[in-house]
Design an enzyme around this catalytic site. Structure first.
Site, PDB file in Angstrom:
ATOM      1  N   SER A  43       0.799  -1.228   0.000  1.00  0.00           N
ATOM      2  CA  SER A  43       0.000   0.000   0.000  1.00  0.00           C
ATOM      3  C   SER A  43       0.832   1.278   0.000  1.00  0.00           C
ATOM      4  O   SER A  43       0.326   2.329  -0.347  1.00  0.00           O
ATOM      5  CB  SER A  43      -0.970   0.020   1.172  1.00  0.00           C
ATOM      6  OG  SER A  43      -0.296   0.267   2.385  1.00  0.00           O
ATOM      7  N   LYS A  83       0.641   4.253   6.803  1.00  0.00           N
ATOM      8  CA  LYS A  83      -0.080   5.128   5.874  1.00  0.00           C
ATOM      9  C   LYS A  83       0.470   6.543   5.961  1.00  0.00           C
ATOM     10  O   LYS A  83       1.151   6.917   6.904  1.00  0.00           O
ATOM     11  CB  LYS A  83      -1.580   5.176   6.201  1.00  0.00           C
ATOM     12  CG  LYS A  83      -2.275   3.834   6.210  1.00  0.00           C
ATOM     13  CD  LYS A  83      -2.342   3.202   4.849  1.00  0.00           C
ATOM     14  CE  LYS A  83      -2.939   1.798   4.953  1.00  0.00           C
ATOM     15  NZ  LYS A  83      -2.778   1.033   3.744  1.00  0.00           N
TER      16      LYS A  83
END
Length: 183
Positions: A43, A83
């Site tokens: 990600s 993230k």
């Protein structure tokens, strides 16, 4: 007890004390200051790649502030996530035609160039349309840099309560050819 036994016992105690002190220091550092973290998944590609190891600065929970653009580690129910912070309390985020807007201003995201190129070659947008999403107090909005392959605030993780932040990514320490500050 003989003099020899007393000397051996004292010698052993001299070794045990520094070892216990060192273990205590390591535990304190790991609990409150820095912790290693293993990146799992794609990600955050290409900024962070699967299998890289990085140091997480945990002091940000106590003495620092999270800023837009920071890469953070988030505590999930069954796993941890890495993230990028894009929205802070009071911000409104929206994506239109692959472009991210924060508070109605287009955001320049130079770390996405490689992924944007790959998405265009595949005939898709890197960042699908969403929003507007207003970030409430004590929450943040996060996304992965590999937007086509990221579970984040847009699609499953939702807004992240600041209490779930473990720390801020500081630098990659393994593999050695990738050592450096994360951005």
């Amino acid at each position: 007890m003989s003099e020899q036994n007393i000397k051996e016992k004292n010698s052993a105690l001299e070794w045990i004390k520094p070892i216990l002190i060192a273990i205590g220091i390591v535990l304190i550092i790991r609990m409150f200051l820095f912790e290693p973290y293993l990146v799992r998944g794609e990600s955050m590609n290409p900024t962070l790649e699967d299998g890289e190891r990085l140091f997480v600065n945990k002091t940000v929970k106590f003495i620092g502030e999270i800023e837009k653009g920071d890469i953070i580690i988030i505590d999930g129910e069954n796993e941890r996530y890495v993230k990028r912070v894009l929205g802070l309390p009071g911000d409104t985020l929206q994506a239109k035609n692959g472009i991210l807007f924060i508070n109605k201003k287009e955001v320049n995201e130079p770390y996405l160039k490689e992924n944007e190129k790959d998405a265009a070659e595949a005939g898709q947008l890197l960042t699908d349309d969403f929003g507007p999403v207003e970030v409430p107090e004590n929450e943040i909005f996060v996304m992965g840099d590999n937007r086509t392959n990221s579970l984040d605030s847009r699609n499953g993780l939702g807004l992240i309560n600041k209490k779930r932040i473990i720390g801020k990514s500081e630098f990659v320490f393994f593999p050695f050819n990738e050592v450096g500050k994360t951005e």
